[in-house]
Design a protein around this motif. Structure first.
Motif, mmCIF file in Angstrom:
data_model
loop_
_atom_site.group_PDB
_atom_site.id
_atom_site.type_symbol
_atom_site.label_atom_id
_atom_site.label_comp_id
_atom_site.label_asym_id
_atom_site.label_seq_id
_atom_site.Cartn_x
_atom_site.Cartn_y
_atom_site.Cartn_z
ATOM 1 N N SER A 113 6.038 4.706 -16.117
ATOM 2 C CA SER A 113 7.454 4.439 -16.375
ATOM 3 C C SER A 113 8.254 4.777 -15.128
ATOM 4 O O SER A 113 8.149 5.879 -14.587
ATOM 5 N N LEU A 114 9.051 3.829 -14.701
ATOM 6 C CA LEU A 114 9.779 3.948 -13.444
ATOM 7 C C LEU A 114 10.879 5.002 -13.520
ATOM 8 O O LEU A 114 11.707 4.994 -14.424
ATOM 9 N N LEU A 115 10.862 5.923 -12.558
ATOM 10 C CA LEU A 115 11.940 6.904 -12.398
ATOM 11 C C LEU A 115 12.945 6.418 -11.357
ATOM 12 O O LEU A 115 14.155 6.538 -11.537
ATOM 13 N N TYR A 116 12.426 5.887 -10.252
ATOM 14 C CA TYR A 116 13.265 5.350 -9.184
ATOM 15 C C TYR A 116 12.441 4.391 -8.336
ATOM 16 O O TYR A 116 11.215 4.434 -8.347
ATOM 17 N N SER A 117 13.134 3.522 -7.601
ATOM 18 C CA SER A 117 12.446 2.531 -6.782
ATOM 19 C C SER A 117 13.364 2.077 -5.656
ATOM 20 O O SER A 117 14.552 1.838 -5.873
ATOM 21 N N ASN A 118 12.818 1.998 -4.451
ATOM 22 C CA ASN A 118 13.483 1.315 -3.349
ATOM 23 C C ASN A 118 12.382 0.749 -2.456
ATOM 24 O O ASN A 118 11.209 0.817 -2.825
ATOM 25 N N ASN A 119 12.715 0.192 -1.326
ATOM 26 C CA ASN A 119 11.695 -0.451 -0.485
ATOM 27 C C ASN A 119 10.612 0.501 -0.006
ATOM 28 O O ASN A 119 9.509 0.071 0.299
ATOM 29 N N ASN A 120 10.918 1.793 0.083
ATOM 30 C CA ASN A 120 9.972 2.729 0.680
ATOM 31 C C ASN A 120 9.466 3.813 -0.254
ATOM 32 O O ASN A 120 8.594 4.587 0.123
ATOM 33 N N ARG A 121 10.000 3.908 -1.464
ATOM 34 C CA ARG A 121 9.614 4.981 -2.379
ATOM 35 C C ARG A 121 9.580 4.490 -3.823
ATOM 36 O O ARG A 121 10.383 3.660 -4.218
ATOM 37 N N LEU A 122 8.618 5.027 -4.561
ATOM 38 C CA LEU A 122 8.509 4.765 -6.000
ATOM 39 C C LEU A 122 8.265 6.098 -6.696
ATOM 40 O O LEU A 122 7.533 6.940 -6.189
ATOM 41 N N VAL B 154 0.861 -1.185 0.000
ATOM 42 C CA VAL B 154 0.000 0.000 0.000
ATOM 43 C C VAL B 154 0.896 1.234 0.000
ATOM 44 O O VAL B 154 1.830 1.327 0.808
ATOM 45 N N TRP B 155 0.602 2.152 -0.895
ATOM 46 C CA TRP B 155 1.422 3.347 -1.103
ATOM 47 C C TRP B 155 0.558 4.595 -1.010
ATOM 48 O O TRP B 155 -0.555 4.617 -1.520
ATOM 49 N N SER B 156 1.080 5.620 -0.386
ATOM 50 C CA SER B 156 0.401 6.916 -0.367
ATOM 51 C C SER B 156 1.183 7.869 -1.270
ATOM 52 O O SER B 156 2.365 7.666 -1.541
ATOM 53 N N VAL B 157 0.506 8.891 -1.726
ATOM 54 C CA VAL B 157 1.143 9.867 -2.614
ATOM 55 C C VAL B 157 2.053 10.780 -1.790
ATOM 56 O O VAL B 157 1.656 11.295 -0.741
ATOM 57 N N ASP B 158 3.278 10.945 -2.265
ATOM 58 C CA ASP B 158 4.168 11.962 -1.711
ATOM 59 C C ASP B 158 3.735 13.263 -2.392
ATOM 60 O O ASP B 158 4.201 13.597 -3.487
ATOM 61 N N TYR B 159 2.784 13.939 -1.760
ATOM 62 C CA TYR B 159 2.115 15.070 -2.409
ATOM 63 C C TYR B 159 3.085 16.181 -2.798
ATOM 64 O O TYR B 159 3.041 16.678 -3.925
ATOM 65 N N GLN B 160 3.955 16.570 -1.896
ATOM 66 C CA GLN B 160 4.830 17.703 -2.197
ATOM 67 C C GLN B 160 5.728 17.418 -3.389
ATOM 68 O O GLN B 160 5.886 18.253 -4.273
ATOM 69 N N LEU C 129 -1.239 16.151 -19.024
ATOM 70 C CA LEU C 129 -1.531 15.750 -17.656
ATOM 71 C C LEU C 129 -1.215 16.877 -16.682
ATOM 72 O O LEU C 129 -0.214 17.577 -16.837
ATOM 73 N N MET C 130 -2.059 17.020 -15.687
ATOM 74 C CA MET C 130 -1.813 18.011 -14.646
ATOM 75 C C MET C 130 -0.601 17.603 -13.805
ATOM 76 O O MET C 130 0.217 18.427 -13.439
ATOM 77 N N TYR C 131 -0.528 16.321 -13.504
ATOM 78 C CA TYR C 131 0.569 15.779 -12.710
ATOM 79 C C TYR C 131 1.241 14.668 -13.523
ATOM 80 O O TYR C 131 0.859 13.506 -13.422
ATOM 81 N N PRO C 132 2.238 14.998 -14.344
ATOM 82 C CA PRO C 132 2.864 13.991 -15.201
ATOM 83 C C PRO C 132 3.778 13.016 -14.460
ATOM 84 O O PRO C 132 4.177 12.006 -15.009
ATOM 85 N N GLU C 133 4.092 13.332 -13.204
ATOM 86 C CA GLU C 133 4.893 12.425 -12.389
ATOM 87 C C GLU C 133 4.096 12.049 -11.154
ATOM 88 O O GLU C 133 3.346 12.865 -10.610
ATOM 89 N N LEU C 134 4.292 10.813 -10.711
ATOM 90 C CA LEU C 134 3.637 10.310 -9.513
ATOM 91 C C LEU C 134 4.720 9.798 -8.571
ATOM 92 O O LEU C 134 5.514 8.935 -8.958
ATOM 93 N N HIS C 135 4.750 10.337 -7.370
ATOM 94 C CA HIS C 135 5.735 9.928 -6.363
ATOM 95 C C HIS C 135 4.984 9.312 -5.187
ATOM 96 O O HIS C 135 4.057 9.921 -4.653
ATOM 97 N N LEU C 136 5.380 8.089 -4.833
ATOM 98 C CA LEU C 136 4.682 7.324 -3.802
ATOM 99 C C LEU C 136 5.623 6.962 -2.668
ATOM 100 O O LEU C 136 6.826 6.778 -2.888
ATOM 101 N N LYS C 137 5.053 6.831 -1.472
ATOM 102 C CA LYS C 137 5.811 6.333 -0.323
ATOM 103 C C LYS C 137 5.023 5.176 0.298
ATOM 104 O O LYS C 137 3.798 5.215 0.372
ATOM 105 N N ARG C 138 5.747 4.144 0.699
ATOM 106 C CA ARG C 138 5.112 2.934 1.224
ATOM 107 C C ARG C 138 4.462 3.219 2.575
ATOM 108 O O ARG C 138 5.071 3.841 3.438
ATOM 109 N N THR C 139 3.214 2.758 2.721
ATOM 110 C CA THR C 139 2.574 2.852 4.021
ATOM 111 C C THR C 139 2.550 1.493 4.703
ATOM 112 O O THR C 139 2.600 1.422 5.921
ATOM 113 N N LYS C 140 2.466 0.397 3.901
ATOM 114 C CA LYS C 140 2.601 -0.953 4.466
ATOM 115 C C LYS C 140 2.784 -1.947 3.328
ATOM 116 O O LYS C 140 2.391 -1.704 2.205
ATOM 117 N N LYS C 141 3.400 -3.078 3.671
ATOM 118 C CA LYS C 141 3.630 -4.138 2.681
ATOM 119 C C LYS C 141 2.410 -5.004 2.560
ATOM 120 O O LYS C 141 1.601 -5.127 3.389
#
Length: 164
Positions: free
Chosen positions: A131-140, A47-53, A152-164
Motif C-alpha cells: 500500500s502506497l505511503l508516498y511516491s515521486n520520481n526518486n522515492r517510494l 530499479v530500486w534499492s532499499v532505503d535501509y535507514q 512483519l519485522m519490517y512492516p514498511e518498505l522505503h525505496l530509492k530509485r537507482t535507475k529507470k
C-alpha cells in the motif's frame, strides 16, 4: 434558409461525420494509453534499492525484541541483506527482488484496483500487497500486507530509485 443536399452529398456528409467520430475515439484511446504508459514509466518502473535507514526506523516491536537476541554478526548480515536488496519493476508487469546471498524472488506486479499501491504475485502464487505511503520520481514508500496476519519485522518498505 435550409440547405438542400443531393443524395450523394448527404451520403458523403454522413461518412465524414462517422470518420471524424472514429478519429476522435482513436485519439482519446491513444491519449489514454499514453497516459497509462507515462504513469508506469514515471512511477514504479525501474530499479530500486532499499532505503535501509528509513525502513529500519519503521521496524516492528517484534523486530526490535528479536534483534536484541542476535549476535553482532547476524545484525550486520541482516543489515547488508536489506541495504543491498534491489527491486526491479519492469514495464511488462514482471518484478524481481535481488537479495545478497540468494533468496531472489520474481513474479508479476499490478496496480491495486484503486491505484493505492501494488500487488506482487511470486512464481509460487504467494501474494504481497504494497500500500502506497508516498511516491515521486526518486522515492517510494509502502506498507506491506501479506495474505495472513503475520507479524512483519519490517512492516514498511522505503525505496530509492537507482535507475529507470
Amino acid at each position: 434558409m435550409k440547405t438542400t443536399y443531393t443524395h450523394s452529398q448527404a451520403h458523403m456528409n454522413f461518412w465524414a461525420r462517422v470518420s471524424l467520430g472514429c478519429l476522435i475515439i482513436i485519439m482519446l484511446f491513444a491519449a489514454t494509453a499514453a497516459n497509462a504508459q507515462k504513469k508506469d514509466n514515471g512511477s514504479v518502473v525501474g530499479v530500486w534499492s532499499v532505503d535501509y535507514q528509513r525502513t529500519y526506523n519503521k521496524r516492528s516491536q517484534t523486530a526490535m525484541d528479536f534483534e536484541q537476541k542476535l549476535s553482532q554478526e547476524k545484525k550486520n548480515k541482516d543489515k547488508r541483506s536489506y541495504e543491498q536488496r534491489l527491486y526491479t519493476f519492469a514495464s511488462d508487469g514482471t518484478f524481481s527482488i535481488s537479495v545478497p546471498e540468494g533468496n531472489n524472488t520474481s513474479g508479476t506486479w499490478t496496480y491495486l484496483a484503486d491505484n493505492s499501491g501494488l500487488m506482487l504475485t511470486a512464481g509460487g502464487g504467494q501474494q504481497m500487497a504494497l500500500s502506497l505511503l508516498y511516491s515521486n520520481n526518486n522515492r517510494l514508500g509502502f506498507t506491506i500486507e501479506l495474505g495472513h496476519k503475520a507479524q512483519l519485522m519490517y512492516p514498511e518498505l522505503h525505496l530509492k530509485r537507482t535507475k529507470k
